[in-house]
Design an enzyme around this catalytic site. Structure first.
Site, PDB file in Angstrom:
ATOM      1  CB  CYS A   1      -0.877   0.037   1.233  1.00  0.00           C
ATOM      2  SG  CYS A   1      -1.895  -1.403   1.412  1.00  0.00           S
TER       3      CYS A   1
ATOM      4  NE  ARG B   1       4.733   1.679  -1.037  1.00  0.00           N
ATOM      5  CZ  ARG B   1       5.558   1.874  -0.013  1.00  0.00           C
ATOM      6  NH1 ARG B   1       6.643   2.590  -0.185  1.00  0.00           N
ATOM      7  NH2 ARG B   1       5.310   1.372   1.167  1.00  0.00           N
TER       8      ARG B   1
ATOM      9  CD1 TRP C   1      -0.316  -5.675  -3.475  1.00  0.00           C
ATOM     10  CD2 TRP C   1      -0.491  -6.661  -1.477  1.00  0.00           C
ATOM     11  NE1 TRP C   1       0.152  -6.956  -3.593  1.00  0.00           N
ATOM     12  CE2 TRP C   1       0.064  -7.583  -2.384  1.00  0.00           C
ATOM     13  CE3 TRP C   1      -0.686  -7.063  -0.155  1.00  0.00           C
ATOM     14  CZ2 TRP C   1       0.422  -8.878  -2.025  1.00  0.00           C
ATOM     15  CZ3 TRP C   1      -0.332  -8.358   0.204  1.00  0.00           C
ATOM     16  CH2 TRP C   1       0.217  -9.247  -0.730  1.00  0.00           C
TER      17      TRP C   1
ATOM     18  CG  ASN D   1       0.246   2.138   3.741  1.00  0.00           C
ATOM     19  OD1 ASN D   1      -0.811   2.143   3.136  1.00  0.00           O
ATOM     20  ND2 ASN D   1       1.373   2.649   3.260  1.00  0.00           N
ATOM     21  N   GLY D   2      -0.709  -1.050   6.758  1.00  0.00           N
ATOM     22  CA  GLY D   2      -0.449  -1.903   7.922  1.00  0.00           C
ATOM     23  C   GLY D   2      -1.666  -2.757   8.221  1.00  0.00           C
TER      24      GLY D   2
ATOM     25  CD  GLU E   1      17.355 -12.958  -7.655  1.00  0.00           C
ATOM     26  OE1 GLU E   1      16.788 -13.487  -6.690  1.00  0.00           O
ATOM     27  OE2 GLU E   1      16.977 -11.870  -8.139  1.00  0.00           O
TER      28      GLU E   1
ATOM     29  CE  LYS F   1      14.167 -10.865 -10.020  1.00  0.00           C
ATOM     30  NZ  LYS F   1      14.583 -10.871  -8.746  1.00  0.00           N
TER      31      LYS F   1
ATOM     32  CD  GLU G   1      10.506 -11.705  -8.072  1.00  0.00           C
ATOM     33  OE1 GLU G   1      10.392 -11.219  -6.948  1.00  0.00           O
ATOM     34  OE2 GLU G   1      11.510 -11.475  -8.785  1.00  0.00           O
TER      35      GLU G   1
ATOM     36  CG  HIS H   1      19.586 -37.001  -4.539  1.00  0.00           C
ATOM     37  ND1 HIS H   1      19.896 -38.305  -4.226  1.00  0.00           N
ATOM     38  CD2 HIS H   1      20.766 -36.355  -4.682  1.00  0.00           C
ATOM     39  CE1 HIS H   1      21.213 -38.429  -4.171  1.00  0.00           C
ATOM     40  NE2 HIS H   1      21.763 -37.257  -4.452  1.00  0.00           N
TER      41      HIS H   1
ATOM     42  CE  LYS I   1      11.763  -2.541  -5.728  1.00  0.00           C
ATOM     43  NZ  LYS I   1      12.524  -3.650  -6.340  1.00  0.00           N
TER      44      LYS I   1
HETATM   45  C1  G6P Z   1       9.283  -8.434  -2.152  1.00  0.00           C
HETATM   46  C2  G6P Z   1       9.797  -7.995  -3.509  1.00  0.00           C
HETATM   47  C3  G6P Z   1      11.079  -8.773  -3.830  1.00  0.00           C
HETATM   48  C4  G6P Z   1      12.098  -8.568  -2.726  1.00  0.00           C
HETATM   49  C5  G6P Z   1      11.531  -8.966  -1.353  1.00  0.00           C
HETATM   50  C6  G6P Z   1      12.448  -8.525  -0.226  1.00  0.00           C
HETATM   51  O1  G6P Z   1       8.837  -9.739  -2.218  1.00  0.00           O
HETATM   52  O2  G6P Z   1       8.835  -8.231  -4.498  1.00  0.00           O
HETATM   53  O3  G6P Z   1      11.613  -8.267  -5.044  1.00  0.00           O
HETATM   54  O4  G6P Z   1      13.239  -9.330  -2.997  1.00  0.00           O
HETATM   55  O5  G6P Z   1      10.286  -8.323  -1.140  1.00  0.00           O
HETATM   56  O6  G6P Z   1      12.497  -7.128  -0.249  1.00  0.00           O
HETATM   57  P1  G6P Z   1      13.619  -6.247   0.405  1.00  0.00           P
HETATM   58  O7  G6P Z   1      13.182  -4.840   0.166  1.00  0.00           O
HETATM   59  O8  G6P Z   1      13.634  -6.603   1.860  1.00  0.00           O
HETATM   60  O9  G6P Z   1      14.902  -6.585  -0.254  1.00  0.00           O
END
Ligand code: G6P
Length: 607
Positions: free
Chosen positions: A2, A27, A73, A99-100, A480, A484, A487, A503, A602
């Protein structure tokens, strides 16, 4: 997650609020709304979907000088217009954005309903608006304080009162808020990008602080009404960094920025003649550093993967045992804290709630926690015992790219610093620095293969269920790379340590299974070749990330993307680049919303 923006000033707030909300789009959100004071009432516009949907409902002729806005969100209650913020009180006297999560909202709601209040939404947040009205006896500030004292949970709240058009009330507990100080105008937002085009002068609110924001001043108190002295900070980056420039997406721009962002991460931090690094922000004496006998990393998502790479580097260079923890797991595990341990909280945003709360738990147990963060002034760096900023500049695309390689760079620097106190010779230190300094140019080299990667991506976008295989330091790169792809393209992908394929995962392989091998030039190269053979024997569409001279790999696989040779420890900085580009182009081929993938945020500020 949010986003919040609020404005009071001499100008029409509506375009400013909408612009601010658009700046916060990155975000992640599913609906948006604004409220403003207009001709003796609170006018509110809220809509699900993109901000433009909501914007279309705001009459062009409308003008107001005080207002609040929100991107939601969904957590409590589905994605509907009614559940979008702002929420209004029973008699439309107060509007709030939040927010929260209000944890005791059910109890509060029952009490309010018993008192005759009718709820229009199924959110936890709406209770705040009704409580403001219920507690109002002619003094908005008092009612705000009283309301906050009844709330349990986390919040960043901005409230607007019909009868008090000269100020906004703002409260923070666990959800970031920052004030923007302008000339005859003031802003408040969940992050500075919302108003950076208008002022660079900011005041960060701390937890348990309340601010009263008027056109020309602000007053901040704690929850006991004691006034707090706040410093005005100046943001040292520019609004132009928030633009896409000539790139189609922020993600692509951020991938391309990596040569520069890595340079920024190490700038001024080498002591080349003696082959070591300096990191002033750690707040640790050489004696304290040498006494570290264990390192722990706490993080989520991509930052967790950066921590995993960091653990290989630290153990190799500094010979310090390093454990990497998923923040949301370790914080409920009653972590064991050693007295000579140091923990790193790694976070791009510096706001991820699980990482922050895990950090707090470690600190409660007496441990030193250092931040490795990107967003300057965010919560983790402010509440940590020291740390290092990665200086990637603003990362707007939800999927993290440049922050990852900058986090790695900081791990290299810290490992070098520790290593030079232990096993690493001056000569080896100097060589590592030289190798690190070459990385940006080597990335530029990889970026020249973008066209080739794009055409590979076109083919692979027809496939599903990707396996990414790596060994040693390339295993976190596999994780990673898979993340990617997941996501941004919504393709299923798994990162697997190549030695584990036998395995279980090998059962998945058939001729339609794309398998991506990460094969830098290192001591595990031969083992990777055996894994490629094993997979090839069972079908599978094989793609390798390998060095130019690796003829054997090139002959075995269907497709390959070259990365330059480098010091094996540094290879993640190079091997991740083609994987980021592959994910980008697969997502583009599939027509996905690359910068704001569905359901993702984000900065994850709720548990
Ligand atoms: C969210 C984002 C990811 C990020 C993760 C941790 O899930 O979508 O891209 O890696 O949070 O975020 P941070 O800001 O703690 O690195």
């Amino acid at each position: 997650m949010c986003g919040i923006v609020g404005y009071i000033g001499k100008n029409n707030c509506l375009p400013l609020l909408i612009e601010g909300l658009k700046r916060l789009e990155y975000r992640g959100y599913d609906s948006s709304g604004i409220s403003c004071l207009h001709q003796g009432s609170i006018s509110t516009f809220k809509k699900t979907g993109k901000i433009v949907n909501m914007e279309a409902t705001v009459p062009k002729s409308l003008s107001a000088t005080i207002g609040i806005g929100h991107t939601r969100w969904a957590t409590h209650g589905g994605v509907t217009d009614e559940n979008s913020h702002p929420h209004l009180s029973q008699n439309n006297k107060f509007a709030i954005v939040h927010n929260g999560i209000i944890e005791n909202y059910k109890t509060l709601k029952t009490h309010l309903e018993n008192d005759g209040y009718t709820f229009r939404s199924s959110t936890d947040s709406e209770v705040i608006a009704h409580l403001l009205e219920k507690n109002y006896t002619g003094d908005f500030e008092k009612s705000f304080h009283k309301t906050l004292s009844l709330l349990e949970g986390t919040y960043g709240i901005v409230a607007l009162s019909l009868d008090n058009p000269d100020y906004l009330m703002i409260g923070r507990k666990g959800s970031p808020l920052v004030l923007g100080i302008g000339n005859d105008e003031m802003f408040v937002a969940s992050d500075v990008s919302a108003f950076l085009g208008h002022t660079k002068q900011v005041v960060y609110l701390e937890d348990n602080e309340i601010s009263k924001l008027s056109i020309n001043n602000f007053k901040t108190t704690d929850f006991t009404l004691e006034e707090k002295k706040k410093e005005i900070a100046t943001i040292d980056w520019d609004i132009s960094e928030l633009n896409k420039n000539n790139f189609e997406h922020y993600l692509l721009k951020e991938i391309y920025e990596q040569p520069e962002s890595i340079r920024r991460a190490f700038a001024g931090r080498f002591m080349e003649s003696i082959g070591t690094a300096k990191l002033g922000g750690l707040n640790m004496t050489p004696q304290e550093l040498i006494n570290i006998d264990r390192v722990g990393v706490i993080a989520c998502g991509t930052s967790y993967h950066a921590g995993l790479v960091g653990s290989y580097v630290l153990e190799e260079l500094a010979r310090v045992p390093t454990a990497v923890h998923i923040a949301s797991e370790i914080r409920y595990k009653n972590p064991i804290v050693d007295k000579n341990s140091v923990y790193f909280a790694v976070s791009q945003s510096g706001e991820t709630i699980d990482t922050f709360l895990a950090m707090k738990e470690f600190q409660r147990k007496g441990s030193r926690v250092l931040g490795i963060c990107n967003v300057v002034g965010s919560t983790i760096p402010r509440e940590s015992n020291g740390g290092v900023y990665v200086h990637s500049g603003p990362e707007i695309s939800v999927a993290s790219t440049k922050a990852f390689t900058s986090q790695l760079t900081v791990f290299y620097l810290f490992s070098l610093l520790m290593g030079r106190m232990k096993d690493v010779s001056q000569q080896k230190g100097i060589e590592l620095i030289q190798a690190l300094k070459m990385i940006p140019e080597q990335i530029e080299e990889i970026l020249k293969s973008t066209e080739k990667i794009q055409s590979i991506a076109k083919e692979y976008s027809k496939l599903d269920n990707f396996l990414f295989l790596g060994r040693g330091i390339s295993y976190p790169v596999a994780l990673e790379g898979a993340l990617k792809l997941k996501e941004i393209s919504y393709r299923h992908a798994e990162g697997i340590p190549a030695g584990e394929i036998k395995h279980g995962p090998i059962a998945l392989i058939d001729k339609n299974t794309p398998v991506i091998f990460i094969v830098p030039k290192d001591h595990l190269q031969e083992k990777m070749i055996s894994n490629i053979e094993e997979v090839k024997a069972r079908g599978g569409r094989l793609l390798a990330i390998c060095t130019p001279n690796n003829q054997r790999v090139k002959e075995l696989v269907h497709d390959y993307i070259e990365i330059p040779e480098c010091d094996p420890l540094l290879s993640p900085l190079l091997s991740i680049i083609p994987l980021q580009l592959l994910a980008y182009y697969v997502a583009k081929e599939l027509g996905c919303d690359i910068d704001q993938p569905r359901n993702l945020a984000k900065s994850v500020t709720v548990e």
